[in-house]
Design an enzyme around this catalytic site. Sequence first.
Site, PDB file in Angstrom:
ATOM      1  N   SER A  65       0.828  -1.197   0.000  1.00  0.00           N
ATOM      2  CA  SER A  65       0.000   0.000   0.000  1.00  0.00           C
ATOM      3  C   SER A  65       0.865   1.251   0.000  1.00  0.00           C
ATOM      4  CB  SER A  65      -0.910   0.014   1.230  1.00  0.00           C
ATOM      5  OG  SER A  65      -1.522   1.280   1.322  1.00  0.00           O
ATOM      6  N   HIS A  85      -1.134  -1.204  -4.309  1.00  0.00           N
ATOM      7  CA  HIS A  85      -2.430  -0.885  -3.704  1.00  0.00           C
ATOM      8  C   HIS A  85      -2.471   0.621  -3.468  1.00  0.00           C
ATOM      9  CE1 HIS A  85      -6.126  -1.814  -1.527  1.00  0.00           C
ATOM     10  NE2 HIS A  85      -5.739  -0.944  -0.598  1.00  0.00           N
ATOM     11  N   ASP A 139      -4.756   3.761  -2.089  1.00  0.00           N
ATOM     12  CA  ASP A 139      -5.880   4.090  -1.207  1.00  0.00           C
ATOM     13  C   ASP A 139      -6.327   5.523  -1.417  1.00  0.00           C
ATOM     14  OD1 ASP A 139      -6.235   1.691   0.525  1.00  0.00           O
ATOM     15  OD2 ASP A 139      -4.137   2.085   0.998  1.00  0.00           O
ATOM     16  N   MET A 143      -8.940   8.337  -0.288  1.00  0.00           N
ATOM     17  CA  MET A 143      -9.853   8.646   0.830  1.00  0.00           C
ATOM     18  C   MET A 143     -10.362  10.070   0.716  1.00  0.00           C
ATOM     19  SD  MET A 143      -7.534   7.204   3.943  1.00  0.00           S
ATOM     20  CE  MET A 143      -6.829   5.558   3.912  1.00  0.00           C
ATOM     21  N   HIS A 180      -8.306   1.319  -4.352  1.00  0.00           N
ATOM     22  CA  HIS A 180      -9.312   1.123  -3.303  1.00  0.00           C
ATOM     23  C   HIS A 180      -9.949   2.476  -3.003  1.00  0.00           C
ATOM     24  CE1 HIS A 180      -9.839   0.030   1.288  1.00  0.00           C
ATOM     25  NE2 HIS A 180     -10.999   0.228   0.683  1.00  0.00           N
ATOM     26  N   MET A 238     -12.158   4.801  -1.040  1.00  0.00           N
ATOM     27  CA  MET A 238     -12.866   5.024   0.228  1.00  0.00           C
ATOM     28  C   MET A 238     -13.529   6.392   0.138  1.00  0.00           C
ATOM     29  SD  MET A 238      -9.961   3.412   2.676  1.00  0.00           S
ATOM     30  CE  MET A 238      -8.788   3.444   1.323  1.00  0.00           C
ATOM     31  N   MET A 242     -12.049  -5.942   4.361  1.00  0.00           N
ATOM     32  CA  MET A 242     -11.268  -5.082   5.251  1.00  0.00           C
ATOM     33  C   MET A 242     -11.025  -5.829   6.566  1.00  0.00           C
ATOM     34  SD  MET A 242     -10.546  -2.424   3.584  1.00  0.00           S
ATOM     35  CE  MET A 242      -9.596  -1.715   4.933  1.00  0.00           C
ATOM     36  N   PHE A 297      -6.822   4.396   7.917  1.00  0.00           N
ATOM     37  CA  PHE A 297      -5.429   4.598   8.324  1.00  0.00           C
ATOM     38  C   PHE A 297      -4.605   3.327   8.114  1.00  0.00           C
ATOM     39  CE2 PHE A 297      -8.285   7.173  10.836  1.00  0.00           C
ATOM     40  CZ  PHE A 297      -7.748   8.449  10.666  1.00  0.00           C
ATOM     41  N   GLY A 298      -3.324   3.529   7.826  1.00  0.00           N
ATOM     42  CA  GLY A 298      -2.400   2.400   7.816  1.00  0.00           C
ATOM     43  C   GLY A 298      -1.948   2.094   9.233  1.00  0.00           C
ATOM     44  N   GLY A 299      -1.281   0.969   9.394  1.00  0.00           N
ATOM     45  CA  GLY A 299      -0.648   0.642  10.676  1.00  0.00           C
ATOM     46  C   GLY A 299      -1.587   0.214  11.784  1.00  0.00           C
ATOM     47  N   ASP A 345      -7.212  -6.607   3.431  1.00  0.00           N
ATOM     48  CA  ASP A 345      -6.537  -5.308   3.584  1.00  0.00           C
ATOM     49  C   ASP A 345      -6.631  -4.818   5.026  1.00  0.00           C
ATOM     50  OD1 ASP A 345      -5.516  -2.742   3.262  1.00  0.00           O
ATOM     51  OD2 ASP A 345      -7.181  -2.019   2.013  1.00  0.00           O
ATOM     52  N   GLY A 346      -5.461  -4.639   5.638  1.00  0.00           N
ATOM     53  CA  GLY A 346      -5.400  -4.025   6.960  1.00  0.00           C
ATOM     54  C   GLY A 346      -4.706  -4.904   7.982  1.00  0.00           C
ATOM     55  N   GLY A 347      -3.551  -4.437   8.443  1.00  0.00           N
ATOM     56  CA  GLY A 347      -2.847  -5.163   9.504  1.00  0.00           C
ATOM     57  C   GLY A 347      -2.262  -6.496   9.076  1.00  0.00           C
TER      58      GLY A 347
END
Length: 215
Positions: free
Chosen positions: A8, A33, A35, A37, A66, A68, A137, A143-145, A175-177
């Site tokens: 990402s 990827h 993002d 937003m 993606h 958002m 998701m 948010f990332g991280g 997607d995510g973590g």
Amino acid sequence: MALLIAPSLLSADFGNLQRDIEFINNSPADWFHVDVMDGVFVPNISFGFPVMKAIQQHATKPLDVHLMIVNPDQYIDEFAKYGVYMLTVHYEVCTHLHRTIQRIKAAGMKAGVVLNPHTPVHVLNDLIHELDMVLLMSVNPGFGGQKFIPHTLNKVRDLRALIDSKKLTTLIEVDGGVDTTNARALEAAGAHVVVAGNAVFGAADRIQAIQQIKG
Ligand code: DX5
Ligand code: ZN
């Protein structure tokens, strides 16, 4: 087949975006990827078309975008101009999701739907045959991280069962973590593609992180 990985760019260094894009070009990673937003659907704003243009200029791998944003229909044709391979929209913002998916395909892109952590897989029962990909998701978007939500593994299994029961070839992306501690479990549950932001760009050895997540 090994997992595909889509690093990402949200976790890239925007002051050195070309450098970080070229790093991914020359790595074993599979897709970018991206993002987008809007500060309305999610409590954060990332970037818009000028940055999309810079990404298109330098990236040599498929762009997995993606969205958002609310009202994604309004921008489908514009995203098609940036060489987008896969455009995904959130189930939660599309009142006429079937129409939105047809519009993405008519614009020449592959089409996917994203489900937030609280949205069950079965809402796609009557649309799954139209989709190139479903993105689950594994954090609340914005948010990332953030920390991976373990229940996502059950959703991947449910989605895989739905896709297999209909003999479809729809891809499953998560997607995510995502990191080296959960990638194998996601693969075993039936995921084909994983997004990784912090786990790649925050790693001391980024190439090793990509290799380990791919498996
Ligand atoms: C979150 C974004 C993700 C994010 C992933 O809203 O959709 O793509 O960049 O970042 P990590 O892998 O750090 O959770
Ligand atoms: Zn994302």
